[in-house]
Design a protein around this motif. Structure first.
Motif, short mmCIF file in Angstrom:
data_model
loop_
_atom_site.label_atom_id
_atom_site.label_comp_id
_atom_site.label_asym_id
_atom_site.label_seq_id
_atom_site.Cartn_x
_atom_site.Cartn_y
_atom_site.Cartn_z
N GLY A 109 -8.52 126.23 53.98
CA GLY A 109 -8.69 127.24 52.96
C GLY A 109 -10.13 127.51 52.56
N PHE A 110 -11.08 126.90 53.26
CA PHE A 110 -12.48 127.08 52.90
C PHE A 110 -13.20 127.99 53.90
CE2 PHE A 110 -11.29 123.05 51.02
CZ PHE A 110 -11.92 123.06 49.80
N ALA A 111 -13.99 128.90 53.37
CA ALA A 111 -14.92 129.64 54.22
C ALA A 111 -16.17 128.79 54.38
CB ALA A 111 -15.27 130.97 53.57
N ARG A 112 -16.77 128.86 55.55
CA ARG A 112 -17.94 128.01 55.81
C ARG A 112 -19.05 128.25 54.80
NH1 ARG A 112 -20.78 125.41 60.74
NH2 ARG A 112 -22.95 125.53 60.09
N ASP A 113 -19.24 129.51 54.39
CA ASP A 113 -20.38 129.80 53.53
C ASP A 113 -20.16 129.43 52.07
OD1 ASP A 113 -18.67 131.77 52.73
OD2 ASP A 113 -20.01 133.45 53.16
N GLU A 114 -18.99 128.92 51.74
CA GLU A 114 -18.78 128.50 50.34
C GLU A 114 -18.86 126.98 50.19
OE1 GLU A 114 -14.91 129.35 48.65
OE2 GLU A 114 -13.98 129.12 50.62
N GLY A 134 -22.74 123.64 67.13
CA GLY A 134 -22.31 123.45 68.52
C GLY A 134 -20.78 123.41 68.58
N LEU A 135 -20.27 122.76 69.61
CA LEU A 135 -18.80 122.71 69.79
C LEU A 135 -18.11 122.02 68.62
CD1 LEU A 135 -18.64 121.86 73.58
CD2 LEU A 135 -17.82 123.95 72.47
N ALA A 136 -18.71 120.91 68.17
CA ALA A 136 -18.12 120.20 67.02
C ALA A 136 -18.13 121.10 65.79
CB ALA A 136 -18.87 118.90 66.75
N GLY A 137 -19.19 121.89 65.66
CA GLY A 137 -19.29 122.80 64.52
C GLY A 137 -18.23 123.89 64.58
N GLN A 138 -17.92 124.34 65.79
CA GLN A 138 -16.86 125.36 65.91
C GLN A 138 -15.52 124.80 65.46
OE1 GLN A 138 -17.12 126.87 69.94
NE2 GLN A 138 -19.33 127.19 69.68
N LEU A 139 -15.28 123.53 65.84
CA LEU A 139 -14.03 122.90 65.39
C LEU A 139 -14.06 122.69 63.87
CD1 LEU A 139 -11.28 121.66 65.80
CD2 LEU A 139 -12.38 119.50 66.43
N LEU A 140 -15.22 122.28 63.35
CA LEU A 140 -15.32 122.12 61.89
C LEU A 140 -14.99 123.43 61.18
CD1 LEU A 140 -16.01 120.53 59.33
CD2 LEU A 140 -18.42 121.13 59.70
N ASP A 141 -15.51 124.53 61.68
CA ASP A 141 -15.21 125.84 61.07
C ASP A 141 -13.70 126.09 61.03
OD1 ASP A 141 -17.90 126.20 60.81
OD2 ASP A 141 -18.09 127.72 62.37
N ALA A 145 -13.15 110.59 53.54
CA ALA A 145 -13.66 110.74 54.92
C ALA A 145 -12.54 111.10 55.87
CB ALA A 145 -14.33 109.45 55.38
N THR A 146 -12.92 111.79 56.92
CA THR A 146 -12.00 111.98 58.04
C THR A 146 -12.79 111.84 59.33
OG1 THR A 146 -10.18 113.30 58.90
CG2 THR A 146 -12.18 114.53 58.27
N PHE A 147 -12.09 111.98 60.43
CA PHE A 147 -12.74 111.81 61.73
C PHE A 147 -13.73 112.94 61.98
CE2 PHE A 147 -8.63 109.71 61.94
CZ PHE A 147 -9.02 108.44 62.37
N HIS A 148 -14.79 112.59 62.67
CA HIS A 148 -15.81 113.57 63.03
C HIS A 148 -15.19 114.57 64.03
CE1 HIS A 148 -19.50 115.29 64.61
NE2 HIS A 148 -20.16 114.70 63.62
N PRO A 149 -15.50 115.86 63.89
CA PRO A 149 -14.93 116.84 64.83
C PRO A 149 -15.21 116.49 66.29
CG PRO A 149 -16.08 117.96 63.04
CD PRO A 149 -16.30 116.49 62.83
N ALA A 150 -16.36 115.90 66.57
CA ALA A 150 -16.64 115.52 67.97
C ALA A 150 -15.65 114.46 68.43
CB ALA A 150 -18.08 115.00 68.09
N ALA A 151 -15.26 113.57 67.53
CA ALA A 151 -14.26 112.55 67.89
C ALA A 151 -12.90 113.22 68.11
CB ALA A 151 -14.16 111.51 66.78
N LEU A 152 -12.61 114.26 67.35
CA LEU A 152 -11.33 114.98 67.52
C LEU A 152 -11.31 115.75 68.83
CD1 LEU A 152 -10.79 116.34 63.90
CD2 LEU A 152 -9.82 114.28 64.93
N LEU A 153 -12.48 116.23 69.25
CA LEU A 153 -12.54 116.93 70.53
C LEU A 153 -12.33 115.93 71.68
CD1 LEU A 153 -15.54 119.36 69.90
CD2 LEU A 153 -13.13 119.98 70.18
#
Ligand code: URA
Length: 281
Positions: A146-151, A132-139, A227-235
């Motif tokens: 420097g990381f590709a999602r699939d690795e 979802g939206l949080a996932g798009q920010l995570l990507d 740990a870091t903040f959850h992408p939804a929290a960053l949004l």
């Protein structure tokens, strides 16, 4: 784990539109930040390095139990078998209120394991974590680091969507934990990145606090955890993005120090990968 269930706020598209430069799709060159000193790695009590030394072929202590659930868990001989077993799970109330089990996805031999909170509506619908939206920010966060999602491998503290997107309850996280534990056993990542408080508390302990403990190193059975903040929290609060960026820089620094490698280049450019270049360890 989590003191009491509370509702997660849905992230509105409007919030997602509020972009800082950090992790924005158009990000070209992320700002450099001072390296955080990490001379002392915090080690949570009760963990040992024994797990890290055990070979994949050796049955870990977690399987040395006789109840039927753990017997079945122990019979799983791969991540795929574990996923199939998890998909048949009815161990807690969450399964009754969701469409499907969202086990996780990514490279089964990923060097970086990412643990989120729990599937949201989109994840429940598609059966994939962080889409979802949080996932798009995570990507974008991954690409900028420097990381590709699939690795990498991405999963959650609970594999079933909590109703109304509430925070998973401690007993739900505890019931689901054997799957996460077994995922870590099969993947054997070099580093674990927790996103948000439930993931941090699951791996570090109930007294951990994301606002205080983000960016610090912990140890789970010999595996470094940060740990870091959850992408939804960053949004919801883009003002936290610079802190998250520092955390990710620190994660990347230690990941490379441990011999980790990634395909992408910092900033998320495609093209010649760092795996063949300076990051090849
Ligand atoms: N938030 C999470 O914590 N996990 C997901 O998979 C999606 C959103």
């Amino acid at each position: 784990m989590v003191d009491r269930p509370r509702r997660r706020r849905e992230t509105s598209p409007a919030a997602a539109d509020i972009q800082l430069d950090l992790f924005a799709p158009e990000t070209q060159t992320p700002p450099t930040v001072p390296v955080i000193p990490t001379s002392s790695m915090a080690v949570n009590p009760g963990t040992s390095t024994a797990g890290a030394k055990a070979s994949r072929a050796t049955a870990p202590a977690l399987f040395e139990t006789i109840d039927p659930f753990h017997q079945q868990l122990a019979r799983c001989q791969s991540l795929e078998e574990l996923a199939a077993f998890a998909r048949s799970c009815q161990r807690c109330r969450l399964r009754g209120g969701c469409r499907q089990v969202v086990f996780g996805e990514g490279d089964p031999h990923a060097q970086l394991l990412i643990i989120g909170e729990g599937p949201g509506a989109t994840e429940d619908e598609l059966g994939r974590p962080f889409v979802g939206l949080a996932g798009q920010l995570l990507d974008r966060m991954l690409a900028a680091t420097g990381f590709a999602r699939d690795e990498v491998y991405i999963t959650n503290t609970v594999k079933c969507r909590p109703p109304g997107n509430r925070v998973p309850a401690p007993d739900e996280i505890a019931t689901c934990f054997p799957y996460l534990e077994a995922q870590i056993h099969w993947i054997r990542p070099k580093v674990i990145l927790c996103l948000g408080s439930p993931a941090l508390q699951t791996m570090v302990g109930p007294t951990a606090r994301i606002t205080r403990d983000h960016g610090k190193w912990f140890n789970w059975r010999g595996i470094p955890v940060i740990a870091t903040f959850h992408p939804a929290a960053l949004l919801r609060d883009p003002g936290k993005k610079p802190l998250a960026w520092q955390d990710l820089q620190e994660m990347r620094r230690r990941f490379l120090e441990l011999g980790g490698s990634m395909r992408g280049r910092v900033g998320g450019h495609s093209g010649a990968g760092e795996r063949a270049g300076t990051n090849s360890g």
